[in-house]
Design a protein around this motif. Structure first.
Motif: not given
Ligand code: C5P
Length: 219
Positions: A15, A33-34, A37-38, A89, A97-98, A101, A129-133, A181
């Motif tokens: 992504k 966006t990750g 959270y990181r 990273r 990170v989870s 988050a 980009e992310g998980r819930d965009i 996640d």
């Molecule tokens: O995308 P990346 O792996 O860098 O994201 C790091 C962490 O941020 C994910 O493992 C998740 O816990 C959290 N995250 C999230 N929602 C997003 C993007 C990332 O919860 N939109």
């Protein structure tokens, strides 16, 4: 309001690198966006906060002075004056990170910041980009994509990035992170109206091309 391209997907789906290159080629901004959270996980750790204690994580939000670049070329993430672009990273940040988050107040706080960045008129468009965009942050975005790849390929790609970390460790960590996640947000199935791009059989350039194809088709 710039044209928003929303991209979701699991860890190791490519992504970030694909979205950044798509943004560069189209002259758009890029929001990872990750990384936010990181950066918060990094900040909590640097402040000596127990990331298992949700109340302490929430109490660290007011002092979380986070800046994330949206220019794909000069991309950098800062917490206060510290450049954390590389530090966030590190595998030990991926491991915690989870925990930050999943805290609802954290998500509300960061989503508000993301929406502010998305509204910035500096770029004609922005790839977020992310998980819930595609589902929560920008469900009305004109372009919404789920970028996937088989677990095997995702682990192999992540292992290639982390040359000094054993592949078994990377695989285990990636699986564990996806599992944690997925309890917070579903990023493995495409929501209604979301286009899936499966990069299992595609190389980097082909994936970039496929994503740009989806964007062009929507215009
Ligand atoms: O995308 P990346 O792996 O860098 O994201 C790091 C962490 O941020 C994910 O493992 C998740 O816990 C959290 N995250 C999230 N929602 C997003 C993007 C990332 O919860 N939109």
């Amino acid at each position: 309001m710039p044209l928003v391209v929303a991209v979701d997907g699991p860890a190791g789906s490519g992504k970030s690198s694909v979205s950044k290159e798509v943004a560069r080629q189209l002259g758009y901004g890029f929001l990872d966006t990750g990384a936010a959270y990181r950066a918060l996980a990094w900040h909590a750790e640097a402040s000596g906060i127990d990331t298992d204690d949700a109340a302490s994580v929430v109490s660290s939000l007011p002092s979380f002075a986070y800046r994330i670049g949206t220019d794909p070329a000069g991309y950098a993430v800062h917490v206060g004056e510290v450049d954390v672009t590389t530090a966030i990273r590190e595998p030990h940040i991926s491991a915690i990170v989870s925990r930050v988050a999943k805290v609802p107040e954290v998500r509300t706080h960061l989503i508000e910041l993301f929406r502010g960045i998305m509204a910035d008129e500096r770029h004609p468009g922005i790839v977020v980009e992310g998980r819930d965009i595609t589902t929560v942050v920008a469900p009305d975005a004109p372009v919404r994509i789920l970028l996937t790849a088989s677990e095997e390929v995702r682990i192999a790609r992540r292992s290639a990035e982390l040359v000094d970390v054993p592949a078994e460790y990377t695989g285990e960590q990636l699986r564990r992170r996806d599992e944690a996640d997925a309890k917070v947000v579903d990023f493995m199935t495409a929501a209604d109206g979301v286009t899936t791009v499966d990069s299992t059989e595609l190389d980097f350039d082909q994936t970039v091309e496929a994503v740009i194809g989806v964007i062009r088709a929507a215009q």
